[in-house]
Write an enzyme that holds these catalytic residues in place. Structure first.
Site, short mmCIF file in Angstrom:
data_model
loop_
_atom_site.label_atom_id
_atom_site.label_comp_id
_atom_site.label_asym_id
_atom_site.label_seq_id
_atom_site.Cartn_x
_atom_site.Cartn_y
_atom_site.Cartn_z
CB CYS A 135 -0.94 -0.01 1.20
SG CYS A 135 -1.99 -1.49 1.22
CG HIS A 174 -2.04 4.50 5.08
ND1 HIS A 174 -1.86 4.36 3.72
CD2 HIS A 174 -2.19 3.24 5.56
CE1 HIS A 174 -1.88 3.07 3.39
NE2 HIS A 174 -2.10 2.37 4.50
CD GLU A 221 -2.06 7.90 9.07
OE1 GLU A 221 -1.61 8.69 8.20
OE2 GLU A 221 -2.96 7.07 8.82
CE LYS A 266 -5.76 4.09 2.12
NZ LYS A 266 -4.86 5.23 2.33
CG HIS A 274 -6.59 0.60 1.47
ND1 HIS A 274 -5.67 1.20 0.63
CD2 HIS A 274 -5.87 0.05 2.48
CE1 HIS A 274 -4.45 1.00 1.11
NE2 HIS A 274 -4.55 0.31 2.23
CG PHE A 298 0.50 -6.18 4.36
CD1 PHE A 298 -0.07 -5.47 5.39
CD2 PHE A 298 -0.28 -7.13 3.70
CE1 PHE A 298 -1.39 -5.68 5.79
CE2 PHE A 298 -1.60 -7.35 4.08
CZ PHE A 298 -2.15 -6.63 5.13
#
Length: 413
Positions: A163, A303, A314, A335, A340, A399
């Protein structure tokens, strides 16, 4: 001194629409692009909702005979690139071809093609596999097709960092222009993985929202009742140019990119580091690269995936990075509207950040109704906000513990 790099065009295709103008209009209106899945029969799945690009006709951007050779993520990237190039009025003439590069990534690539061809293999044996299977599916073929279409003979690359993919693509393109490897970069990301295997895989991880009866409110970053992310698809593309190159052709400049920070957590395959040290360092490095102080940042496009741990982490990282100024910042997660977009998220969200600076309009976090005591910043709840912002950050995490932060500023001579 490194060369200055500006944004002269942006292109968007996502669940909020096809084309930059339509998408930005819907962002400002706080609309959701999440609906029930139509790409396949998702009745038996735990999550039956996604941010699909609806009414997308690839024949506007590719000939019919080409479609079997290019996965949907490539089709979306060609569309978004077309919007960006038209906006920038860029013409890759022979005299600039070798200094014009392409860097468009994808987190997963052509999963739709992989699943289709695997089914053919199981049903009919190896002789049924298309000779176009591999080039249709691999990640770097979005860059490849864009390069061929526009005659861009400069650097041609692609990132695949989950991502964080698009943020890395844009940040690395920024560096290439700074260092003189290119004068123009077409960069960003594309993703289209609303497929049975992808949806089943993320559901098995218990990462997805199951608010199937109310799709438009399912993605709710920072809200106390968030229950997971919603998969989206689309593409976000930027045209980056060296400042003098843009000036020579009288290009309109929408913003300047001034900082890039990239770090690794070295912690866990999928879970965020509780200390958020990698995220903190990414934002710090982006601001150090821009040679600014934290209190100069006015907006962060977060994010913000709508997962319990991610949003909490975050928020903590912003608090630690900015101290008391964290509560003066405007922060939002788009998002909440797009879902996403995985490898395309950073491209789309970088475009939103540039448009927010240029248009003096900050996107909202929609579906924010119940405050979470552990997420206590100003998330621009539910309605866009007029604001003059000089500097803004956009964050991307993936990830493997990969992080990136980009810093944009209002263009000034």
């Amino acid at each position: 001194m490194s060369r200055r790099v500006v944004v002269t065009g942006v292109g968007l295709v996502c669940g909020l629409g096809i084309g930059t103008d339509e998408v930005w209009k819907n962002v400002q209106a706080g609309k959701s692009g999440v609906r029930s899945i139509t790409h396949f029969d998702a009745t038996a799945f735990d999550c039956t909702i996604a941010g699909e690009v609806r009414d997308f006709d690839p024949l506007h951007w590719a000939e019919k005979k080409e479609l079997k050779k290019i996965a949907r993520f490539i089709q979306l990237s060609l569309a978004a690139t077309d919007f960006a190039v038209r906006m920038s009025e860029l013409k890759v003439t022979p005299d600039i071809a070798e200094s014009t590069g392409v860097y468009v990534g994808s987190g997963i690539g052509g999963f739709d093609v992989i699943e289709r061809e695997h089914s053919k293999l199981l049903l009919g044996g190896p002789g049924r596999i298309s000779p176009f299977f591999i080039p249709a599916a691999i990640v770097n073929l979005a860059s490849g097709h864009i390069s061929i279409r526009y005659g861009a003979k400069g650097p041609n690359s692609a990132s695949a960092t989950a991502c964080t993919t698009s943020a890395h693509s844009i940040g690395d393109s920024f560096r290439m222009i700074q260092y003189g490897d290119a004068d123009v970069m077409i960069c960003g990301g594309a993703e289209s993985t609303i497929t049975p295997m992808t949806m089943a895989g993320f559901a098995a991880m218990r990462a997805l929202s199951t608010r199937n009866d109310d799709p438009e409110s399912a993605s709710r970053p920072f809200d106390r009742d968030r229950d997971g992310f919603v998969v989206g698809e689309g593409s976000g593309i930027m045209i980056l140019e060296e400042l003098e190159h843009a000036r020579r052709r009288n290009a309109r400049i929408y913003a300047e990119i001034v900082g890039y920070g990239a770090t690794g957590d070295a912690y866990h395959m999928t879970a965020p580091d509780e200390t958020q040290s990698g995220v903190i360092r990414a934002m710090q490095r982006a601001m150090q690269d821009a040679d600014i102080e934290p209190n100069q940042i006015g907006y962060i496009n977060a994010h913000g995936t709508s997962t319990p741990l991610g949003d909490k982490g975050e928020t903590f990282a912003v608090q630690k990075t900015f101290g008391p100024h964290a509560y003066d910042l405007a922060v939002s997660s788009t998002k909440s509207m797009t879902g996403h977009l995985l490898g395309a998220a950073g491209g789309v969200e970088s475009v939103f950040t540039v448009l927010a600076i240029h248009n003096r309009k900050l996107p909202p976090t929609i579906n924010y109704h119940t405050p979470d005591p552990e997420c206590d910043l100003d998330y621009i709840p539910n309605e866009a906000r007029d604001a003059l912002v000089e500097y803004a950050l956009t964050n991307g995490f993936g990830f493997g513990g990969t992080n990136a932060s980009l810093c944009f500023r209002r263009f000034a001579e």
